[in-house]
Design a protein around this motif. Structure first.
Motif, PDB file in Angstrom:
ATOM      1  N   PHE A   1      -4.984   6.442  11.042  1.00 47.33           N
ATOM      2  CA  PHE A   1      -5.805   5.803  10.012  1.00 47.33           C
ATOM      3  C   PHE A   1      -5.531   4.296   9.990  1.00 47.33           C
ATOM      4  O   PHE A   1      -4.368   3.873  10.056  1.00 47.33           O
ATOM      5  N   ASP A   2      -6.599   3.528   9.844  1.00 45.08           N
ATOM      6  CA  ASP A   2      -6.438   2.108   9.590  1.00 45.08           C
ATOM      7  C   ASP A   2      -5.954   1.928   8.153  1.00 45.08           C
ATOM      8  O   ASP A   2      -6.621   2.369   7.208  1.00 45.08           O
TER       9      ASP A   2
ATOM     10  N   GLY B   1      -6.701  17.841   2.197  1.00 44.25           N
ATOM     11  CA  GLY B   1      -7.267  17.249   3.394  1.00 44.25           C
ATOM     12  C   GLY B   1      -7.675  15.808   3.204  1.00 44.25           C
ATOM     13  O   GLY B   1      -8.183  15.174   4.129  1.00 44.25           O
ATOM     14  N   ARG B   2      -7.444  15.274   2.020  1.00 46.09           N
ATOM     15  CA  ARG B   2      -7.710  13.866   1.764  1.00 46.09           C
ATOM     16  C   ARG B   2      -6.440  13.050   1.991  1.00 46.09           C
ATOM     17  O   ARG B   2      -5.332  13.536   1.816  1.00 46.09           O
ATOM     18  N   VAL B   3      -6.653  11.793   2.358  1.00 41.83           N
ATOM     19  CA  VAL B   3      -5.571  10.820   2.388  1.00 41.83           C
ATOM     20  C   VAL B   3      -5.963   9.693   1.450  1.00 41.83           C
ATOM     21  O   VAL B   3      -7.063   9.125   1.579  1.00 41.83           O
TER      22      VAL B   3
ATOM     23  N   THR C   1      -9.948   6.355  -0.210  1.00 45.25           N
ATOM     24  CA  THR C   1      -9.688   7.784  -0.007  1.00 45.25           C
ATOM     25  C   THR C   1     -10.531   8.239   1.180  1.00 45.25           C
ATOM     26  O   THR C   1     -11.730   7.955   1.229  1.00 45.25           O
ATOM     27  N   THR C   2      -9.900   8.934   2.131  1.00 39.40           N
ATOM     28  CA  THR C   2     -10.603   9.442   3.300  1.00 39.40           C
ATOM     29  C   THR C   2     -10.497  10.958   3.339  1.00 39.40           C
ATOM     30  O   THR C   2      -9.379  11.505   3.293  1.00 39.40           O
TER      31      THR C   2
ATOM     32  N   THR D   1       0.851  -1.189   0.000  1.00 37.60           N
ATOM     33  CA  THR D   1       0.000   0.000   0.000  1.00 37.60           C
ATOM     34  C   THR D   1       0.887   1.240   0.000  1.00 37.60           C
ATOM     35  O   THR D   1       1.915   1.272   0.679  1.00 37.60           O
ATOM     36  N   VAL D   2       0.494   2.261  -0.758  1.00 41.46           N
ATOM     37  CA  VAL D   2       1.179   3.550  -0.768  1.00 41.46           C
ATOM     38  C   VAL D   2       0.208   4.583  -0.201  1.00 41.46           C
ATOM     39  O   VAL D   2      -0.869   4.807  -0.755  1.00 41.46           O
ATOM     40  N   ILE D   3       0.572   5.186   0.937  1.00 47.21           N
ATOM     41  CA  ILE D   3      -0.253   6.205   1.585  1.00 47.21           C
ATOM     42  C   ILE D   3       0.152   7.572   1.043  1.00 47.21           C
ATOM     43  O   ILE D   3       1.326   7.944   1.075  1.00 47.21           O
ATOM     44  N   ILE D   4      -0.852   8.336   0.558  1.00 44.38           N
ATOM     45  CA  ILE D   4      -0.584   9.627  -0.086  1.00 44.38           C
ATOM     46  C   ILE D   4      -1.410  10.713   0.600  1.00 44.38           C
ATOM     47  O   ILE D   4      -2.574  10.944   0.252  1.00 44.38           O
TER      48      ILE D   4
END
Length: 455
Positions: A163-164, A116-118, A130-131, A108-111
């Motif tokens: 974040f999970d 304000g989105r992740v 997307t959160t 997984t690549v977290i961006i």
């Protein structure tokens, strides 16, 4: 250059601006009590080819707590092309952008984005989740720490998020930092505790906080920082030091893990360290420390807006050497401990390789624009983003260009290698930006990219 007596500077500030600047705040009512001493530090010293903490379930900004930007197990392809890109950044704010971070398993690549989105993608670019968070003003600029399936990152709403990784669910959000304005730094993780620098606006100051990683409860803080601190926390457990820096031109160090204050080092501005303070705080104009320090060889390495790049002793904060680049320096340096070389970039459109022990220049390479993000090295290759919109790969021994990839906006994140892929992010291309984002026109969103080898 030892820090001057700050009593003179305090006298220049109004009494209201002095509240809380002298030391540690009391724990909040809903906080635990931070109680750790040097005797609690039980670990096996790690060689610089490994990183702290020695745990396969953890990844952090710059490859670990010492923030070396050193990835000796990775290989950079001889030629590359773009495999995928996603729009992420839309804000004109000139801070460096978050770095796309692969999780410990690489799946997984977290961006984090300045919207304000992740976002989460797999290495091939497939959307996972997307959160949208409450950090809608300038979003995220820090890079997560990922521990046991949880990603921790702070936002420009002054909150720290957990974040999970599997689902994107917000496990907790805490803004119990005494009315913060932003968290631009990337959190450091050690044995269940997150360490992060928090920014405040009135007066412009900062604080170091310790936070329980499981619950988000605040444990402890020290509000001695002046200016608004952007650099991430760096920790060297071998040297028993925790280090950060700030817009006040000061590098701060605490004993670790006891968090007893150890020393501070004042960089010089146009008028030296005795320059006029900014209203509301002791702020040496032209000496801002924007980049995260790298900790190596019992020393801290960092650059300043005073145009100098420093090596400072972790033991007592004394200057061991510095070089004058003639232009601002605000990038995060990378260190290759096998070569004993530190790589740094600046506003002179160049990357330098310096002998870590002496500061002597080994080579210098032109990268066509300012370097304000973070350098990375695999030992064979130096990776860097530039204001000329390029992502560069340079030969680590000679500085010769291996390749350059052009992009839409300026590349201000770290350029990170992982499993034959290269990840980074850029700023948006905007019009009508004057330091306030209300009337900014986004011509082209800033994207996060993945490069792969042509073969």
């Amino acid at each position: 250059m030892p820090v001057p007596d700050r009593r003179r500077l305090l006298e220049a500030v109004s009494a209201a601006g002095l509240v809380g600047l002298a030391g540690c705040t009391s724990p909040r009512a809903d906080s635990h009590t931070y109680d750790r001493d040097q005797g609690d530090l039980a670990h096996d010293p790690l060689p610089y080819t490994e990183t702290y903490p020695d745990d396969d379930a953890i990844t952090m900004y710059r490859g670990g707590l010492r923030r070396l930007g050193y990835y000796p197990d990775e290989t950079v392809p001889d030629s590359v092309s773009k495999n995928w890109a996603i729009p992420a950044n839309y804000i004109g704010h000139t801070a460096a952008k978050s770095t796309p971070l692969p999780t410990p398993d690489g799946e997984t690549v977290i961006i984090p984005a300045d919207s304000g989105r992740v976002h989460a993608r797999d290495p091939k670019g497939r959307h996972l989740w997307t959160t949208q968070t409450e950090a809608t003003y300038q979003g995220f600029h820090g890079t997560p720490a990922v521990v046991d399936g949880v990603a921790y990152v702070g936002g420009y709403d002054g909150a720290l998020y957990a974040f999970d990784v599997a689902s994107g669910e917000v496990l907790w959000r805490t803004d119990s930092f005494d009315d913060p304005v932003a968290i631009g730094s990337s959190p450091a993780y050690w044995e269940g505790v997150l360490y992060v620098a928090i920014e405040y606006r009135r007066p412009k100051e900062g604080a170091l906080w310790a936070v329980d990683a499981e619950t988000g409860a605040t444990l402890w803080s020290d509000d001695r920082i002046w200016g608004m601190p952007h650099p991430s926390i760096a920790i060297d457990p071998d040297a028993e030091r925790l280090v950060t820096a700030s817009n006040d031109g000061v590098c701060y160090a605490w004993e670790f893990p006891s968090l007893e204050f150890a020393w501070e080092f004042q960089a010089g501005g146009p008028d030296g360290p005795d320059g006029d303070p900014q209203e509301g705080g002791a702020f040496t104009w032209g000496a801002q420390l924007k980049g995260t320090t790298a900790l190596y060889d019992s020393a801290a390495f960092f650059g300043s807006w005073d145009g100098r790049f420093y090596r400072v002793s972790l033991s007592d904060g004394s200057e061991e050497w510095s070089i004058d680049t003639g232009k601002r320096v605000m990038c995060d340096p990378a260190v290759d401990p096998e070569r004993d070389v530190v790589y740094m970039g600046g506003h002179d459109d160049s990357v330098r390789a310096l002998d870590a022990g002496t500061g002597e220049e080994v080579w210098r390479a032109d990268v066509g624009g300012d370097v304000i993000g973070a350098l990375a090295t695999t030992g064979e290759t130096v990776l860097v983003g530039s204001y000329d919109t390029g992502a560069y790969a340079l030969d680590a021994e000679t500085g010769d260009r291996r390749w350059r990839v052009g992009n839409r906006g300026t590349v201000t994140s770290e350029v990170v290698p992982r499993d034959g892929r290269i990840y980074y992010a850029e700023r948006a291309v905007v019009s009508n930006y004057d330091g306030e984002d209300a009337d900014v026109i986004v011509d082209v969103p800033g994207h996060a990219y993945c490069l792969v080898g042509d073969s």
